[in-house]
Design an enzyme around this catalytic site. Structure first.
Site, PDB file in Angstrom:
ATOM      1  CG  LEU A 141     -14.198  -9.769 -12.744  1.00  0.00           C
ATOM      2  CD1 LEU A 141     -13.608 -10.578 -13.917  1.00  0.00           C
ATOM      3  CD2 LEU A 141     -14.319 -10.864 -11.406  1.00  0.00           C
ATOM      4  CG  ASP A 142     -10.347  -6.748  -7.063  1.00  0.00           C
ATOM      5  OD1 ASP A 142     -11.403  -6.136  -6.770  1.00  0.00           O
ATOM      6  OD2 ASP A 142      -9.990  -7.675  -6.437  1.00  0.00           O
ATOM      7  CG  MET A 143      -6.570  -2.835 -13.128  1.00  0.00           C
ATOM      8  SD  MET A 143      -5.893  -1.526 -12.791  1.00  0.00           S
ATOM      9  CE  MET A 143      -4.554  -1.667 -11.795  1.00  0.00           C
ATOM     10  CB  THR A 190      -9.368 -10.289 -10.899  1.00  0.00           C
ATOM     11  OG1 THR A 190      -8.935 -10.307  -9.450  1.00  0.00           O
ATOM     12  CG2 THR A 190      -9.998 -11.825 -11.175  1.00  0.00           C
ATOM     13  NE  ARG A 196      -6.228  -9.103  -4.086  1.00  0.00           N
ATOM     14  CZ  ARG A 196      -6.152  -7.906  -4.551  1.00  0.00           C
ATOM     15  NH1 ARG A 196      -7.076  -7.357  -5.288  1.00  0.00           N
ATOM     16  NH2 ARG A 196      -4.932  -7.333  -4.623  1.00  0.00           N
TER      17      ARG A 196
END
Length: 466
Positions: free
Chosen positions: A303-305, A307, A409
């Site tokens: 997961l993105d930081m 998120t 996004r």
């Protein structure tokens, strides 16, 4: 070009970190003033309506002991590189009698000659190859000459050519380097006795075909062209820290949803790295290994930081291989909750829908992604509108059917998607200082040992106003 504000909310102690920032209220106010000025001028509106990145720089004029604002636009517009009210280019390539125009004309003549020979046909391959080689040689030489003419300064009083700045890193400057708004603004300030205090770059006009840009939204400086350049030009300024390198919120911590001898399912907080990255932040993977005293824990997906939400980790090689296979074969199922920014004047999306837009990396501005119908990989997301909030924001549940980088996004922010950046998404046009309002709500997969189909859920905190 200069605008004085008698009432400044707060003079910043540190200069804006250009690659990740929230614009100051004064920068937002100055940008709106510029937008209003363009909108009320038929000539300016005609020039900029097709879309252009603009820049605002707050400066302290040493000779006047006052605060002012400078404005710039990236590149040129309508064949013009100089427009009243904006700082000039660092080096004017459009000078009619200049060396660049002369060499450009010669290259254009070679292009025309090659085209004529190709249309004639016949046994002239060697002649065409020789002309193409000469065109390539001239183009390379012209590019090098151009970037040696761009001389820039920094706050330490040092100067260098753009060519030398990139060469020190073993790089060649991409075309257009030095023509963005940010370096134009800084160079003008340094060469006119001004101290840069704060900066912001925003979009004006129609959204471009590929990149995600919305009028009035602020965006970080690109890394490909401006990364090395601004790193030099901001030397000597007291700079804000890179938010990506700051310590994570110590109050936010992960929650273990399930664990056994094969897997660990966790709810990750926003702001925590999933796995080790370039920054010095401690990742969730490292935390789990330490807290559970288990060095065998491995990641199966990311997961993105920024998120938050559900993740699964494996505790042995066999489990990792099986769960990773399920992700690769799209045998897993995920849902996400997102809060999209208000978009006055834009119609609400249908209650349910599917977004299909191809996504590719923006080569000169990683990690940003863009919509690319020629080279992008197909990305598919289903969505369901959950609620429309009093402030105009929208809460949505996404079900991604593919797993492209920044897929949700991009699908949220792009005009051909929902046209509304996720709240807190500074990369794609939401300038608020809040966290990214994107949360991995649920994850369904098959247990790697017992074969049972499992679903885990975690509520999104921002749905409750946190």
């Amino acid at each position: 070009m200069l605008t004085d504000y008698k009432q400044i909310h707060k003079i910043p102690n540190r200069f804006t970190f250009p690659f990740c920032y929230v614009p100051l209220p004064e920068i937002e106010r100055a940008s709106q003033e510029l937008i209003d000025r363009i909108n009320t001028s038929a000539d300016l509106k005609s020039l900029f309506s097709e879309g252009k990145m603009m820049g605002v720089l707050m400066v302290e004029e040493k000779s006047k002991a006052g605060i002012s604002f400078l404005y710039a636009f990236s590149g040129s517009v309508g064949g013009k590189s100089r427009i009243d009210g904006f700082v000039p280019p660092i080096f004017d390539l459009l000078e009619p009698q200049g060396y660049y125009k002369h060499e450009e004309a010669e290259i254009s003549a070679l292009n025309a000659e090659i085209k004529n020979l190709e249309e004639k046909g016949g046994d002239i391959h060697e002649e065409i190859a020789a002309l193409k080689a000469e065109r390539k040689r001239k183009s390379i030489c012209l590019q090098e000459w151009i970037f040696k003419q761009y001389i820039v300064h920094n706050a330490q009083g040092e100067s260098s050519s753009i060519w030398a700045i990139f060469q020190e890193r073993g790089l060649i400057p991409p075309g257009g380097t030095g023509d963005c708004a940010a370096p134009k603004l800084l160079e003008y300030a340094y060469t006119h006795g001004m101290k840069p205090l704060a900066m912001g770059e925003f979009w004006y006009g129609a959204s471009p075909y590929k990149e995600i840009r919305h009028q009035g939204s602020f965006y970080p400086s690109c890394m490909g062209k401006c990364g090395p350049l601004l790193s030099f030009m901001t030397q000597g300024l007291e700079m804000e820290a890179n938010p990506l390198d700051e310590d994570q919120d110590t109050e936010a911590d992960y929650t273990i949803l399930y664990k056994d001898s094969s897997i660990i399912v966790v709810s990750k907080p926003s702001g925590m790295l999933a796995v080790p990255g370039k920054s010095l932040k401690v990742s969730l993977l490292e935390r789990l290994r330490k807290d559970l005293d288990d060095k065998g824990i491995e990641s199966c997906h990311r997961l993105d930081m920024d998120t938050s939400g559900v993740m699964v980790f494996a505790r042995n090689p066999a489990a990792k291989a099986e769960i990773s296979r399920q992700f690769e074969q799209r045998e897993t199922s995920k849902t996400y909750i997102a809060r999209l920014s208000a978009a006055p004047g834009l119609a609400l999306p249908p209650e349910r829908g599917r977004i299909i837009l191809p996504i590719a990396a923006d080569y000169y501005d990683r990690p940003r992604q863009m919509v690319d119908f020629e080279n992008g990989k197909q990305a598919v997301s289903d969505y369901e509108v959950l609620s429309v909030n009093d402030d105009g924001s929208i809460d949505i549940r996404f079900t991604p059917l593919t797993g492209r980088t920044h897929q949700l996004r991009v699908h949220s922010a792009h005009p051909q998607g929902l046209g509304r950046p996720i709240v807190g998404d500074r990369l794609y046009g939401s300038s608020g200082g809040e966290r990214l309002h994107l949360h991995a709500e649920s994850l369904t997969f098959t247990h790697p040992e017992n074969g049972k189909r499992l679903t885990f859920r975690a509520e999104a905190d921002f749905l409750f106003g946190k």
